[in-house]
Design a protein around this motif. Structure first.
Motif, PDB file in Angstrom:
ATOM      1  N   ASP A   1      12.111  13.853  -7.873  1.00  0.00           N
ATOM      2  CA  ASP A   1      12.670  13.795  -6.520  1.00  0.00           C
ATOM      3  C   ASP A   1      11.992  12.704  -5.697  1.00  0.00           C
ATOM      4  OD1 ASP A   1      14.361  15.843  -7.138  1.00  0.00           O
ATOM      5  OD2 ASP A   1      13.106  17.414  -6.237  1.00  0.00           O
ATOM      6  N   MET A   2      10.674  12.603  -5.839  1.00  0.00           N
ATOM      7  CA  MET A   2       9.948  11.598  -5.074  1.00  0.00           C
ATOM      8  C   MET A   2      10.332  10.188  -5.530  1.00  0.00           C
ATOM      9  SD  MET A   2       5.857  11.282  -4.389  1.00  0.00           S
ATOM     10  CE  MET A   2       5.247  10.057  -3.223  1.00  0.00           C
ATOM     11  N   THR A   3      10.555  10.012  -6.835  1.00  0.00           N
ATOM     12  CA  THR A   3      10.984   8.714  -7.353  1.00  0.00           C
ATOM     13  C   THR A   3      12.336   8.327  -6.781  1.00  0.00           C
ATOM     14  OG1 THR A   3       9.780   9.122  -9.418  1.00  0.00           O
ATOM     15  CG2 THR A   3      11.453   7.395  -9.445  1.00  0.00           C
ATOM     16  N   LEU A   4      13.261   9.282  -6.707  1.00  0.00           N
ATOM     17  CA  LEU A   4      14.580   9.015  -6.148  1.00  0.00           C
ATOM     18  C   LEU A   4      14.491   8.702  -4.657  1.00  0.00           C
ATOM     19  CD1 LEU A   4      16.681  11.778  -7.943  1.00  0.00           C
ATOM     20  CD2 LEU A   4      16.615   9.329  -8.458  1.00  0.00           C
ATOM     21  N   GLN A   5      13.638   9.438  -3.946  1.00  0.00           N
ATOM     22  CA  GLN A   5      13.459   9.159  -2.517  1.00  0.00           C
ATOM     23  C   GLN A   5      12.877   7.772  -2.290  1.00  0.00           C
ATOM     24  OE1 GLN A   5      11.019  12.396  -1.206  1.00  0.00           O
ATOM     25  NE2 GLN A   5      12.736  13.793  -0.877  1.00  0.00           N
ATOM     26  N   LEU A   6      11.916   7.408  -3.118  1.00  0.00           N
ATOM     27  CA  LEU A   6      11.301   6.089  -3.006  1.00  0.00           C
ATOM     28  C   LEU A   6      12.330   4.989  -3.271  1.00  0.00           C
ATOM     29  CD1 LEU A   6       8.582   4.624  -2.569  1.00  0.00           C
ATOM     30  CD2 LEU A   6       8.243   4.693  -5.034  1.00  0.00           C
ATOM     31  N   ALA A   7      13.143   5.170  -4.304  1.00  0.00           N
ATOM     32  CA  ALA A   7      14.186   4.190  -4.607  1.00  0.00           C
ATOM     33  C   ALA A   7      15.193   4.096  -3.468  1.00  0.00           C
ATOM     34  CB  ALA A   7      14.891   4.563  -5.910  1.00  0.00           C
ATOM     35  N   GLY A   8      15.580   5.247  -2.909  1.00  0.00           N
ATOM     36  CA  GLY A   8      16.517   5.241  -1.791  1.00  0.00           C
ATOM     37  C   GLY A   8      15.960   4.553  -0.562  1.00  0.00           C
ATOM     38  N   PHE A   9      14.661   4.758  -0.306  1.00  0.00           N
ATOM     39  CA  PHE A   9      14.023   4.133   0.852  1.00  0.00           C
ATOM     40  C   PHE A   9      14.064   2.620   0.735  1.00  0.00           C
ATOM     41  CE2 PHE A   9      10.224   2.229   2.737  1.00  0.00           C
ATOM     42  CZ  PHE A   9      10.342   2.641   4.053  1.00  0.00           C
ATOM     43  N   PHE A  10      13.643   2.080  -0.393  1.00  0.00           N
ATOM     44  CA  PHE A  10      13.611   0.630  -0.545  1.00  0.00           C
ATOM     45  C   PHE A  10      15.020   0.041  -0.641  1.00  0.00           C
ATOM     46  CE2 PHE A  10       9.197   1.414  -1.953  1.00  0.00           C
ATOM     47  CZ  PHE A  10       8.566   0.532  -1.083  1.00  0.00           C
TER      48      PHE A  10
ATOM     49  N   VAL B   1      16.339   6.787  12.268  1.00  0.00           N
ATOM     50  CA  VAL B   1      15.712   8.096  12.082  1.00  0.00           C
ATOM     51  C   VAL B   1      15.846   8.550  10.629  1.00  0.00           C
ATOM     52  CG1 VAL B   1      15.805  10.529  12.743  1.00  0.00           C
ATOM     53  CG2 VAL B   1      16.022   8.754  14.492  1.00  0.00           C
ATOM     54  N   ALA B   2      17.007   8.300  10.026  1.00  0.00           N
ATOM     55  CA  ALA B   2      17.194   8.669   8.622  1.00  0.00           C
ATOM     56  C   ALA B   2      16.213   7.912   7.727  1.00  0.00           C
ATOM     57  CB  ALA B   2      18.632   8.372   8.201  1.00  0.00           C
ATOM     58  N   LEU B   3      15.952   6.652   8.058  1.00  0.00           N
ATOM     59  CA  LEU B   3      14.976   5.877   7.282  1.00  0.00           C
ATOM     60  C   LEU B   3      13.573   6.454   7.457  1.00  0.00           C
ATOM     61  CD1 LEU B   3      14.521   3.328   5.539  1.00  0.00           C
ATOM     62  CD2 LEU B   3      14.103   2.090   7.669  1.00  0.00           C
TER      63      LEU B   3
ATOM     64  N   LEU C   1       8.841   9.659   5.632  1.00  0.00           N
ATOM     65  CA  LEU C   1       7.949  10.800   5.820  1.00  0.00           C
ATOM     66  C   LEU C   1       8.107  11.831   4.703  1.00  0.00           C
ATOM     67  CD1 LEU C   1       8.274  11.209   9.684  1.00  0.00           C
ATOM     68  CD2 LEU C   1       6.299  10.370   8.411  1.00  0.00           C
ATOM     69  N   ALA C   2       9.305  11.917   4.114  1.00  0.00           N
ATOM     70  CA  ALA C   2       9.481  12.824   2.971  1.00  0.00           C
ATOM     71  C   ALA C   2       8.626  12.368   1.799  1.00  0.00           C
ATOM     72  CB  ALA C   2      10.955  12.889   2.587  1.00  0.00           C
ATOM     73  N   ILE C   3       8.553  11.055   1.607  1.00  0.00           N
ATOM     74  CA  ILE C   3       7.713  10.529   0.533  1.00  0.00           C
ATOM     75  C   ILE C   3       6.237  10.768   0.840  1.00  0.00           C
ATOM     76  CG2 ILE C   3       7.046   8.422  -0.689  1.00  0.00           C
ATOM     77  CD1 ILE C   3       9.904   7.384  -0.074  1.00  0.00           C
ATOM     78  N   GLU C   4       5.852  10.484   2.086  1.00  0.00           N
ATOM     79  CA  GLU C   4       4.460  10.719   2.469  1.00  0.00           C
ATOM     80  C   GLU C   4       4.134  12.210   2.452  1.00  0.00           C
ATOM     81  OE1 GLU C   4       2.249   8.654   2.615  1.00  0.00           O
ATOM     82  OE2 GLU C   4       2.773   6.791   3.610  1.00  0.00           O
TER      83      GLU C   4
ATOM     84  N   HIS D   1       0.823  -1.217   0.000  1.00  0.00           N
ATOM     85  CA  HIS D   1       0.000   0.000   0.000  1.00  0.00           C
ATOM     86  C   HIS D   1       0.851   1.258   0.000  1.00  0.00           C
ATOM     87  CE1 HIS D   1       0.687  -0.520   4.380  1.00  0.00           C
ATOM     88  NE2 HIS D   1       0.647   0.789   4.397  1.00  0.00           N
ATOM     89  N   PHE D   2       2.036   1.206   0.632  1.00  0.00           N
ATOM     90  CA  PHE D   2       2.915   2.367   0.612  1.00  0.00           C
ATOM     91  C   PHE D   2       3.407   2.636  -0.808  1.00  0.00           C
ATOM     92  CE2 PHE D   2       7.450   3.794   1.083  1.00  0.00           C
ATOM     93  CZ  PHE D   2       7.143   5.121   1.327  1.00  0.00           C
ATOM     94  N   LEU D   3       3.811   1.567  -1.499  1.00  0.00           N
ATOM     95  CA  LEU D   3       4.256   1.716  -2.873  1.00  0.00           C
ATOM     96  C   LEU D   3       3.107   2.186  -3.770  1.00  0.00           C
ATOM     97  CD1 LEU D   3       6.522   1.373  -4.950  1.00  0.00           C
ATOM     98  CD2 LEU D   3       5.837  -1.035  -5.172  1.00  0.00           C
ATOM     99  N   PHE D   4       1.919   1.644  -3.543  1.00  0.00           N
ATOM    100  CA  PHE D   4       0.749   2.030  -4.340  1.00  0.00           C
ATOM    101  C   PHE D   4       0.456   3.523  -4.173  1.00  0.00           C
ATOM    102  CE2 PHE D   4      -3.882   2.628  -4.600  1.00  0.00           C
ATOM    103  CZ  PHE D   4      -4.103   2.217  -5.908  1.00  0.00           C
ATOM    104  N   ASN D   5       0.430   3.997  -2.914  1.00  0.00           N
ATOM    105  CA  ASN D   5       0.157   5.418  -2.665  1.00  0.00           C
ATOM    106  C   ASN D   5       1.251   6.298  -3.251  1.00  0.00           C
ATOM    107  OD1 ASN D   5      -2.198   4.823  -1.274  1.00  0.00           O
ATOM    108  ND2 ASN D   5      -1.161   4.714   0.706  1.00  0.00           N
ATOM    109  N   SER D   6       2.507   5.850  -3.117  1.00  0.00           N
ATOM    110  CA  SER D   6       3.618   6.654  -3.633  1.00  0.00           C
ATOM    111  C   SER D   6       3.568   6.759  -5.149  1.00  0.00           C
ATOM    112  CB  SER D   6       4.947   6.040  -3.190  1.00  0.00           C
ATOM    113  OG  SER D   6       5.041   6.008  -1.782  1.00  0.00           O
ATOM    114  N   LEU D   7       3.268   5.649  -5.809  1.00  0.00           N
ATOM    115  CA  LEU D   7       3.181   5.674  -7.271  1.00  0.00           C
ATOM    116  C   LEU D   7       2.032   6.554  -7.741  1.00  0.00           C
ATOM    117  CD1 LEU D   7       3.955   1.950  -8.178  1.00  0.00           C
ATOM    118  CD2 LEU D   7       5.450   3.935  -8.435  1.00  0.00           C
ATOM    119  N   ASN D   8       0.915   6.540  -7.014  1.00  0.00           N
ATOM    120  CA  ASN D   8      -0.201   7.432  -7.352  1.00  0.00           C
ATOM    121  C   ASN D   8       0.218   8.894  -7.241  1.00  0.00           C
ATOM    122  OD1 ASN D   8      -2.109   5.573  -8.091  1.00  0.00           O
ATOM    123  ND2 ASN D   8      -3.073   5.464  -6.079  1.00  0.00           N
TER     124      ASN D   8
END
Length: 358
Positions: A197-206, A224-226, A231-234, A175-182
């Motif tokens: 930027d959001m795509t790069l953040q998402l890739a970095g998170f995973f 905390v960095a994770l 939260l940056a993505i959200e 669901h996190f990936l689904f919301n982020s992709l939307n």
């Protein structure tokens, strides 16, 4: 190589113990027969070493063939009564033969004579020594079994923790990936830069989560960095409705904890707290080291009319409680409470300092 060292040392200690018994036996012969010290030692030490080898091999294989947990006690006692008596009789025969050979070498006057009292003494000592060797083997086998069980339990615990982390990822990802992709899809036509930027953040998170292992520890600053990545993505989806505050002490930031232990708490705060409020809200993380303990608090705003947070299935507080219990046992605790429009979770765990690798 280490196992071979321990095996050689064990054999050396075993033979040394039997040599000491041989010296005691020689002293008994000197006292009982008035034999010369040299002749008594010549007779006692070789016969004792011979019996040590015979007892060692015989008792070892019998102990493995008749494990106490799988055989009746009466049958085990009967087997060792027979084997001990047989071994002692053979030892008496070997001792008589060796005494005869010593008589040929030294002369009958100087050699030890295996008389009936000496033979009876050898038989009694032989039976006792055989039984003592069997008991020592049983103790060694039990110690080996307990150590193997402990190793298997530790391996199972590590596998369970790895499985927990994998399960946690499978729960977070969909669901996190689904919301982020939307959100990325929506931003593509509005603000391509933010979408990138959001795509790069998402890739970095995973990428960061995939490199974690459940049985390892990471510093709180890494956790905390994770969370900040998450939260940056959200934050792209919620905008100004999502606010994050942190107050992490310097000593606390260096403390170690299981990876992604705070992730379910923050995700619940977003999903059940901020996501249910029209005007959004605040998520606060506080961590302080208090002596040998690390105290962490995660709190967030909730809707006053919403149901109590944390009752849903899936990622939740119980998952965090179980992981901490598996990692620290009774040394850790998790408590949560709701007060008006604030939901709070308090974690207490041992403060394990971060060590630098050389």
């Amino acid at each position: 190589m280490n196992g071979g060292f321990w095996a050689r040392r064990s054999v050396a200690l075993y033979l040394l113990a039997w040599l000491m018994l041989g010296v005691l036996m020689a002293a008994l012969l000197v006292a009982a027969q008035g034999a010369a010290v040299g002749a008594a030692l010549l007779f006692a030490l070789p016969t004792m070493l011979f019996y040590a080898s015979a007892c060692g091999f015989s008792a070892y294989y019998l102990c493995r063939a008749y494990p106490l947990a799988q055989r009746r006690l009466g049958a085990v006692l009967l087997v060792f009564l027979f084997s001990g008596s047989t071994a002692a009789l053979l030892w008496c025969a070997a001792g008589s033969a060796w005494a005869g050979l010593c008589a040929l070498l030294l002369g009958e006057a100087r050699a030890v004579a295996v008389t009936r009292p000496v033979a009876a003494l050898l038989f009694g000592i032989g039976v006792l020594l055989y039984w003592m060797t069997a008991v020592a083997h049983y103790l060694a086998l039990e110690f080996e079994r307990a150590r193997r069980a402990e190793t298997q339990a530790l391996e199972a615990r590590l596998l369970a923790q790895d499985a927990e982390l994998r399960m946690l990822r499978t729960q977070i990802d969909p669901h996190f990936l689904f919301n982020s992709l939307n959100s990325i899809s929506a931003l593509t036509g509005i603000d391509a830069g933010r979408a990138r930027d959001m795509t790069l953040q998402l890739a970095g998170f995973f990428r960061q989560t995939l490199g974690m292992e459940a049985h390892r520890r990471i510093a709180l600053r890494e956790e905390v960095a994770l969370l900040e990545r998450f939260l940056a993505i959200e934050g792209v989806r919620f905008g100004a409705r999502l606010r994050f505050e942190q107050d992490v002490g310097i000593d606390a930031a260096a403390c170690l904890l299981p990876p992604m232990i705070l992730q379910p708490l923050v995700e619940n705060a977003v999903k059940h707290g901020i996501g249910q409020r029209l005007d959004g809200g605040r998520i606060a993380l506080r961590a302080q080291r208090a002596g040998s303990l690390l105290r962490i608090r995660v709190e967030n705003d909730v809707d006053a009319d919403d149901a109590p947070q944390g009752r849903g299935k899936g990622i939740g507080l119980e998952n965090v409680r179980q992981r901490l219990a598996a990692a620290y046992g009774r040394e850790s605790s998790v408590h949560w409470a709701r007060e008006d429009e604030t939901f709070r979770v308090d974690l207490v765990l041992p403060a394990e300092a971060e060590t630098k690798e050389e």
